[in-house]
Design a protein around this motif. Structure first.
Motif, PDB file in Angstrom:
ATOM      1  N   GLN A 104     -12.038  55.247  97.955  1.00 54.67           N
ATOM      2  CA  GLN A 104     -11.652  56.094  96.830  1.00 54.67           C
ATOM      3  C   GLN A 104     -12.756  57.115  96.561  1.00 54.67           C
ATOM      4  O   GLN A 104     -13.888  56.753  96.228  1.00 54.67           O
ATOM      5  CB  GLN A 104     -11.377  55.283  95.563  1.00 54.67           C
ATOM      6  CG  GLN A 104     -10.697  56.147  94.497  1.00 54.67           C
ATOM      7  CD  GLN A 104     -10.640  55.489  93.139  1.00 54.67           C
ATOM      8  OE1 GLN A 104     -11.663  55.120  92.585  1.00 54.67           O
ATOM      9  NE2 GLN A 104      -9.432  55.355  92.590  1.00 54.67           N
ATOM     10  N   LEU A 105     -12.424  58.395  96.707  1.00 56.12           N
ATOM     11  CA  LEU A 105     -13.394  59.491  96.622  1.00 56.12           C
ATOM     12  C   LEU A 105     -13.490  59.971  95.177  1.00 56.12           C
ATOM     13  O   LEU A 105     -12.503  60.419  94.587  1.00 56.12           O
ATOM     14  CB  LEU A 105     -12.976  60.630  97.549  1.00 56.12           C
ATOM     15  CG  LEU A 105     -12.778  60.239  99.020  1.00 56.12           C
ATOM     16  CD1 LEU A 105     -12.362  61.461  99.830  1.00 56.12           C
ATOM     17  CD2 LEU A 105     -14.025  59.598  99.609  1.00 56.12           C
ATOM     18  N   VAL A 164     -16.629  66.626 103.096  1.00 55.18           N
ATOM     19  CA  VAL A 164     -17.701  65.902 103.784  1.00 55.18           C
ATOM     20  C   VAL A 164     -17.567  64.403 103.531  1.00 55.18           C
ATOM     21  O   VAL A 164     -17.721  63.582 104.449  1.00 55.18           O
ATOM     22  CB  VAL A 164     -19.074  66.425 103.334  1.00 55.18           C
ATOM     23  CG1 VAL A 164     -20.192  65.524 103.843  1.00 55.18           C
ATOM     24  CG2 VAL A 164     -19.287  67.857 103.823  1.00 55.18           C
ATOM     25  N   ALA A 165     -17.289  64.029 102.299  1.00 57.90           N
ATOM     26  CA  ALA A 165     -17.133  62.609 101.973  1.00 57.90           C
ATOM     27  C   ALA A 165     -15.968  61.993 102.746  1.00 57.90           C
ATOM     28  O   ALA A 165     -16.056  60.853 103.219  1.00 57.90           O
ATOM     29  CB  ALA A 165     -16.924  62.425 100.473  1.00 57.90           C
ATOM     30  N   ALA A 166     -14.891  62.746 102.891  1.00 58.13           N
ATOM     31  CA  ALA A 166     -13.746  62.245 103.660  1.00 58.13           C
ATOM     32  C   ALA A 166     -14.140  62.016 105.116  1.00 58.13           C
ATOM     33  O   ALA A 166     -13.756  61.007 105.723  1.00 58.13           O
ATOM     34  CB  ALA A 166     -12.588  63.232 103.569  1.00 58.13           C
ATOM     35  N   ASP A 175      -9.844  52.880 106.749  1.00 59.89           N
ATOM     36  CA  ASP A 175      -8.508  53.110 107.294  1.00 59.89           C
ATOM     37  C   ASP A 175      -7.844  54.349 106.704  1.00 59.89           C
ATOM     38  O   ASP A 175      -6.789  54.776 107.183  1.00 59.89           O
ATOM     39  CB  ASP A 175      -7.626  51.887 107.029  1.00 59.89           C
ATOM     40  CG  ASP A 175      -8.155  50.652 107.740  1.00 59.89           C
ATOM     41  OD1 ASP A 175      -8.161  50.641 108.979  1.00 59.89           O
ATOM     42  OD2 ASP A 175      -8.596  49.714 107.049  1.00 59.89           O
ATOM     43  N   GLY A 176      -8.454  54.914 105.681  1.00 62.91           N
ATOM     44  CA  GLY A 176      -7.926  56.094 105.027  1.00 62.91           C
ATOM     45  C   GLY A 176      -8.743  56.366 103.781  1.00 62.91           C
ATOM     46  O   GLY A 176      -9.786  55.740 103.562  1.00 62.91           O
ATOM     47  N   VAL A 177      -8.268  57.291 102.960  1.00 63.30           N
ATOM     48  CA  VAL A 177      -8.968  57.620 101.719  1.00 63.30           C
ATOM     49  C   VAL A 177      -7.968  57.815 100.588  1.00 63.30           C
ATOM     50  O   VAL A 177      -6.799  58.149 100.825  1.00 63.30           O
ATOM     51  CB  VAL A 177      -9.841  58.898 101.845  1.00 63.30           C
ATOM     52  CG1 VAL A 177     -11.010  58.672 102.798  1.00 63.30           C
ATOM     53  CG2 VAL A 177      -9.015  60.094 102.280  1.00 63.30           C
ATOM     54  N   ALA A 219      -7.847  69.675 101.677  1.00 59.99           N
ATOM     55  CA  ALA A 219      -9.068  69.560 102.472  1.00 59.99           C
ATOM     56  C   ALA A 219      -9.209  68.165 103.070  1.00 59.99           C
ATOM     57  O   ALA A 219      -9.614  68.006 104.234  1.00 59.99           O
ATOM     58  CB  ALA A 219     -10.282  69.892 101.607  1.00 59.99           C
ATOM     59  N   VAL A 220      -8.879  67.151 102.299  1.00 62.99           N
ATOM     60  CA  VAL A 220      -8.991  65.771 102.770  1.00 62.99           C
ATOM     61  C   VAL A 220      -7.940  65.473 103.833  1.00 62.99           C
ATOM     62  O   VAL A 220      -8.216  64.798 104.838  1.00 62.99           O
ATOM     63  CB  VAL A 220      -8.873  64.803 101.571  1.00 62.99           C
ATOM     64  CG1 VAL A 220      -8.741  63.364 102.034  1.00 62.99           C
ATOM     65  CG2 VAL A 220     -10.076  64.965 100.652  1.00 62.99           C
TER      66      VAL A 220
END
Length: 367
Positions: A104-105, A164-166, A175-177, A219-220
């Protein structure tokens, strides 16, 4: 031994996007404040998450995308190589236990302190509006600091922090975000007219206030692909500074959800009411009407028990259910729910801070 519940598909495999899940029970993000000042997860965190890997999907505790995005001491980050390596221990442990986990971003926006910001700078927000409340620093609780408004030309840099975090989450083996656009943190602050008084293309109209969440999502998605990205929304939660809801919740979030449909995301994770407190919503707000606008998989969240989850799944109102606090003290929550076993309730003092006590020492049950 008890006979497991079989007249529901809550405990059957399901696919959200390209995420193949063992069941429809989701572990909600839970801030536990157990990392050091460097924000690096370690073997203790790997053990904690692996213990809960029977969840169909684990959503990690909210994870700071940058030093600027940090609002609480002892919360993890994902902007340094050391943090990425720490998270890799976690994802490896979860995968070894057969689980799936997404990151979780998180950018807190205005809910922070100069004590937590790089070089003692002011927190950033859509507008320079003081939040209420206190946050936690290494020196204890302090009032949140007044934020400064982001300049228009700074916003691409914020989107870059998410991008960048992604990418770092991918390197860390997630496995994902999940894009955290909830609970009155930065993206939600842009959505609500109570916290967004901008006059540029990111303020004013509903379309403008939704712009940043949509640009971050885009973006992600470019990093992960749409089928491994989810988003969390909480239209009426007043958390993070006692933030009032938008003046027109149905219009604001209705527009946002309809625009999110263009991405064909893996899921939408929706707080039905005020996070961790009440399912009551303001007059004129209809959570089921909003969630029905989303064309993908839908995760319902907020004060669910098994009875409510079974009922709302049978009615087709949810595709999965997220449990938070029950996962703190019931690492084997899926099996306990399926067998109708007794649930343990964690005392609030075990939620935040400390070490293994109240974190990895909860027993599993016999069914």
């Amino acid at each position: 031994m008890t006979h497991p519940i079989t007249d529901t598909d809550l405990f059957q495999p399901v696919t959200f996007g390209s995420l193949e899940l063992a069941n429809r029970i989701v572990m909600a993000p839970l801030t536990r404040s157990r990392v050091g000042k460097d924000g690096i997860p370690n073997e203790m965190h790997a053990e904690y998450y692996a213990q809960r890997a029977s969840a169909g999907l684990i959503i990690s505790e909210a994870t700071n995308i940058s030093a600027q995005g940090r609002g609480y001491a002892m919360t993890p980050g994902i902007w340094t190589d050391e943090q990425v390596a720490g998270w890799k221990k976690v994802t490896d442990a979860v995968h070894a236990a057969g689980g799936k986990i997404v990151s979780q971003l998180w950018h807190v926006g205005r809910f922070s302190s100069v004590d937590l910001q790089p070089n003692g700078e002011s927190p950033v927000a859509p507008s320079a509006i003081q939040a209420e409340g206190k946050t936690y620093t290494v020196d204890g609780f302090v009032p949140v600091s007044k934020p400064r408004a982001l300049e228009t030309d700074e916003i691409p840099g914020v989107i870059e922090q998410y991008r960048v975090a992604a990418g770092n989450a991918k390197r860390a083996g997630f496995d994902g975000v999940e894009v955290h656009s909830a609970n009155s943190y930065l993206l939600d602050q842009f959505l609500r007219d109570s916290t967004n008084q901008r006059t540029d293309q990111y303020g004013g109209s509903i379309e403008n206030r939704a712009r940043l969440t949509l640009e971050v999502t885009e973006a992600v998605v470019k990093i992960w692909g749409n089928d491994k990205v989810g988003i969390r929304l909480s239209p009426v939660t007043p958390d993070a500074g006692n933030t009032p809801p938008d003046s027109n919740v149905m219009a604001m979030y209705g527009y946002l959800i309809e625009q999110l449909n263009q991405f064909d995301l893996a899921y939408m994770h929706f707080v039905e009411g005020a996070t961790a407190t009440s399912r009551t919503v303001p007059e004129g707000v209809d959570m089921d009407a909003l969630s029905a606008l989303f064309k993908g998989s839908y995760i319902g969240n907020n004060n669910y028990d098994l009875e409510m989850a079974l009922e709302r799944r049978a009615q087709g109102k949810i595709d999965a259910v997220a449990f938070g606090r029950l996962f703190i003290s019931n690492p084997d929550l899926v099996a306990r729910l399926q067998h109708g076993a007794k649930l343990t309730i964690a005392p609030h003092e075990s939620y935040y801070g400390g070490g293994k006590k109240g974190y990895t020492d909860w027993p599993t049950g016999a069914y």
